[in-house]
Write a protein that holds these residues in place. Structure first.
Motif, PDB file in Angstrom:
ATOM      1  N   LEU A   6     -15.800 -20.431  20.463  1.00 55.48           N
ATOM      2  CA  LEU A   6     -15.211 -19.930  19.222  1.00 55.48           C
ATOM      3  C   LEU A   6     -15.149 -18.412  19.206  1.00 55.48           C
ATOM      4  O   LEU A   6     -14.173 -17.827  18.693  1.00 55.48           O
ATOM      5  N   SER A  10     -11.749 -16.160  19.141  1.00 54.27           N
ATOM      6  CA  SER A  10     -11.616 -15.128  18.101  1.00 54.27           C
ATOM      7  C   SER A  10     -11.338 -13.752  18.684  1.00 54.27           C
ATOM      8  O   SER A  10     -11.177 -12.786  17.927  1.00 54.27           O
ATOM      9  N   TYR A  52      -3.728 -15.013  21.281  1.00 52.32           N
ATOM     10  CA  TYR A  52      -4.276 -14.366  20.099  1.00 52.32           C
ATOM     11  C   TYR A  52      -4.695 -12.933  20.419  1.00 52.32           C
ATOM     12  O   TYR A  52      -4.414 -12.003  19.638  1.00 52.32           O
ATOM     13  N   GLN A  68     -10.365  -7.347  14.470  1.00 52.52           N
ATOM     14  CA  GLN A  68     -11.350  -7.531  15.523  1.00 52.52           C
ATOM     15  C   GLN A  68     -11.780  -6.165  16.053  1.00 52.52           C
ATOM     16  O   GLN A  68     -11.149  -5.159  15.802  1.00 52.52           O
ATOM     17  N   ARG A 101      -7.223 -17.985  12.271  1.00 54.07           N
ATOM     18  CA  ARG A 101      -8.566 -17.443  12.035  1.00 54.07           C
ATOM     19  C   ARG A 101      -9.358 -18.363  11.099  1.00 54.07           C
ATOM     20  O   ARG A 101     -10.554 -18.596  11.289  1.00 54.07           O
ATOM     21  N   LEU A 104     -10.688 -21.328  12.937  1.00 51.23           N
ATOM     22  CA  LEU A 104     -11.894 -21.012  13.714  1.00 51.23           C
ATOM     23  C   LEU A 104     -13.124 -20.939  12.810  1.00 51.23           C
ATOM     24  O   LEU A 104     -14.224 -21.389  13.180  1.00 51.23           O
ATOM     25  N   LEU A 105     -12.965 -20.373  11.612  1.00 55.78           N
ATOM     26  CA  LEU A 105     -14.089 -20.323  10.668  1.00 55.78           C
ATOM     27  C   LEU A 105     -14.509 -21.725  10.234  1.00 55.78           C
ATOM     28  O   LEU A 105     -15.711 -22.033  10.119  1.00 55.78           O
ATOM     29  N   GLU A 108     -16.469 -23.317  12.954  1.00 55.46           N
ATOM     30  CA  GLU A 108     -17.829 -22.779  13.029  1.00 55.46           C
ATOM     31  C   GLU A 108     -18.720 -23.416  11.958  1.00 55.46           C
ATOM     32  O   GLU A 108     -19.899 -23.747  12.213  1.00 55.46           O
TER      33      GLU A 108
END
Length: 585
Positions: A6, A10, A52, A68, A101, A104-105, A108
């Motif tokens: 992950l 990211s 990405y 980022q 994004r 991905l959160l 997680e």
């Protein structure tokens, strides 16, 4: 390892998932606990991470901010790529990445709740981006490789949004909507306030004349007409010349602004762009001119706020609608055109000014006029011309190029009227000497005068009645039948174009032949006026040259007009044949 995956997806690679500028994000090859099938799935996910990272790298290059940290080499600038449209594209691209994004959160959070989640679950949750990212990456690479700039970015995004994949189409339409926001801001500044906010030359309106068109008039007339008729090549030259001159006639002669065609998106028709150009030019002219507010008022009739609200409404729409867009542009254009019509026709007395100017052409009140730098400086009668002080805002109709065309017509008509007057003076001399004994030379002389007078009188009548008065009455009718300035400008352009065409000025062989005939008539009148007594041997030789020259040129004129009529170069030549039949009798 899911946590490291992950992080890598990211944009934070490490030891398990490594980053290489050339190959992108990859799974480390020295991990013995991974099955080949797992490695295949991870590398498939790594392609998303690679795209990405490249997306965020592109955004940071051209906006200076990204979601980022700097963990790999990022170029701070790329030569040839800049501008507000590119920054808008990056903003839209960044918004497109937000669902990724968020995904991905969410993964997680799921992983924290269930540490036993598999790689397949991650692959399943991110599968929606497997089609989207590569397609959008094609757009980004196209912009980078071809250095797409300004409104060309709109065209690039639009073309790629026309594919058959709904997720790709929806994502690119959202990016396009963000880019359109810049266009609407430029449109509002240009159409409502006359301001061209375009420091990087990105808009499809620019200051200065349009490119091209200057090389069309470089050929000189070196044709040998001959006496045996008109060849096919000469006829084609007649046609080409007529078309070129008419195109130049209909084009605005003096423009501070023009369209930048290469920046115009394909979904915005040229007719709409020309309306945008017209409105902005008109508003800009009013804004820059220190005119009495009580007389001119607001060219938009104090509807700026309403039009600004409508532009903002279009800007908020998720999809571009050409119908709504053109309807708004037409509404603004109509308001401006009607106000200009009122200002020109009612307040500046356009009809009165036209009558004065055309009347001036016929009666010939002629102050000195400077010659064109391309021509040999004229002398005597050829140096006469019209001087006209144009009142504001009539200057947008009577440009210097238009006034020069009026001068071309005036000088031509003046030369015809001058020769006609000289031939009439010769007739008066003939009447004074009719009681004297005449010889064979006198008979030749007066017969030549009759032939010359017949041709010139018919030419003068044709130009006066069939061309000038006919075209002017049509112009007045068109002006009185509309309340639109652009219709007036088009009608006036056609009026001037028809004058030049139907008076044979645009038909170079005919115009050349008529000038030769007028010159022969002038030389004949000089010979008669300077020799009161019967002509001596030298005068008789000169008369013989004039007789042969006039006969040759008259015959050539008849042949040229016959050839033009038979080949039917242009339907506008129909009225011109009146003169042709007159001369042929």
């Amino acid at each position: 390892m899911i946590h490291e995956l992950l992080l890598a997806l990211s944009g934070y690679p490490g030891t398990i998932f490594t980053w290489n500028k050339r190959t992108g994000l990859q799974v480390s090859q020295d991990l013995p606990f991974l099955h080949p099938s797992e490695t295949s799935v991870l590398n498939r996910l790594c392609k998303l991470g690679s795209d990405y990272i490249r997306f965020t790298e592109f955004i940071e290059q051209h906006t200076g901010h990204v979601h980022q940290q700097e963990h790999h080499s990022i170029q701070t600038n790329q030569a040839g790529l800049n501008g507000v449209y590119l920054r808008a594209f990056c903003t839209g691209l960044d918004s497109m990445l937000q669902p990724y994004r968020q995904a991905l959160l969410d993964l997680e959070q799921e992983f924290l709740g269930d540490p036993h989640l598999s790689i397949s679950h991650v692959n399943y949750m991110l599968d929606q981006f497997q089609l989207l990212f590569p397609s959008v990456m094609v757009v980004v690479e196209t912009i980078k490789s071809q250095k797409i700039h300004g409104c060309q970015i709109l065209e690039t995004v639009y073309k790629h949004s026309c594919g058959g994949l709904p997720p790709v189409r929806m994502a690119l339409e959202k990016i396009l909507a963000v880019c359109h926001g810049v266009m609407y801001k430029q449109l509002a500044a240009w159409m409502l306030h006359g301001l061209l906010l375009d420091q990087s030359e990105e808009f499809y309106v620019k200051q200065g004349p349009s490119a091209g068109g200057a090389a069309a008039n470089q050929e000189e007339d070196e044709e040998d007409l001959g006496i045996g008729g008109l060849s096919g090549k000469q006829l084609k030259e007649l046609q080409d010349l007529r078309l070129i001159e008419e195109e130049n006639m209909l084009a605005p002669s003096l423009q501070q602004f023009s369209l930048r065609a290469e920046m115009l998106p394909s979904y915005v028709p040229i007719r709409v762009a020309e309306k945008i150009l017209f409105v902005g030019e008109s508003v800009q002219m009013f804004e820059n001119h220190n005119h009495s507010p009580s007389r001119a008022g607001s060219i938009l009739k104090h509807q700026e706020d309403m039009f600004a609200t409508e532009l903002h409404r279009l800007k908020q729409q998720p999809f571009f609608s050409l119908v709504d867009f053109e309807n708004l542009i037409d509404g603004i254009r109509s308001t401006v055109a009607e106000h200009l019509w009122t200002l020109m026709v009612e307040e500046s007395d356009l009809l009165g000014q036209l009558k004065v100017y055309v009347t001036g052409t016929r009666e010939g009140a002629t102050p000195p006029q400077e010659s064109s730098p391309r021509e040999v400086p004229p002398t005597g009668w050829a140096a006469l011309g019209l001087a006209y002080k144009v009142q504001w805002p009539l200057h947008i109709l009577f440009t210097p190029a238009v006034l020069e065309k009026y001068n071309v017509i005036f000088r031509y008509l003046l030369s015809v009227r001058r020769v006609q007057s000289e031939l009439q003076h010769c007739w008066a001399l003939q009447m004074q000497r009719k009681h004297l004994k005449s010889n064979q030379t006198d008979a030749v002389k007066w017969r030549l005068r009759n032939h010359m007078a017949f041709l010139v009188d018919n030419l003068q009548y044709y130009l006066q009645v069939d061309v000038l008065e006919s075209q002017f009455s049509q112009l007045l009718q068109q002006i009185n039948s509309t309340r639109d300035f652009e219709s007036i400008r088009l009608a006036h352009d056609h009026f001037l174009s028809n004058l030049l065409a139907q008076s044979f000025i645009l038909l170079k062989p005919v115009f050349h032949c008529l000038n030769e005939i007028l010159e022969l008539c002038h030389n004949f009148c000089s010979l008669v006026s300077q020799n009161v007594a019967p002509l001596d041997e030298r005068g008789t030789a000169q008369l013989d040259i004039l007789v042969k020259g006039f006969s040759r040129q008259s015959f050539l004129l008849f042949k040229i007009l016959s050839g033009v009529r038979n080949h039917q170069i242009n339907s506008d030549l129909g009225p011109d044949m009146t003169l042709h039949y007159t001369l042929g009798r």
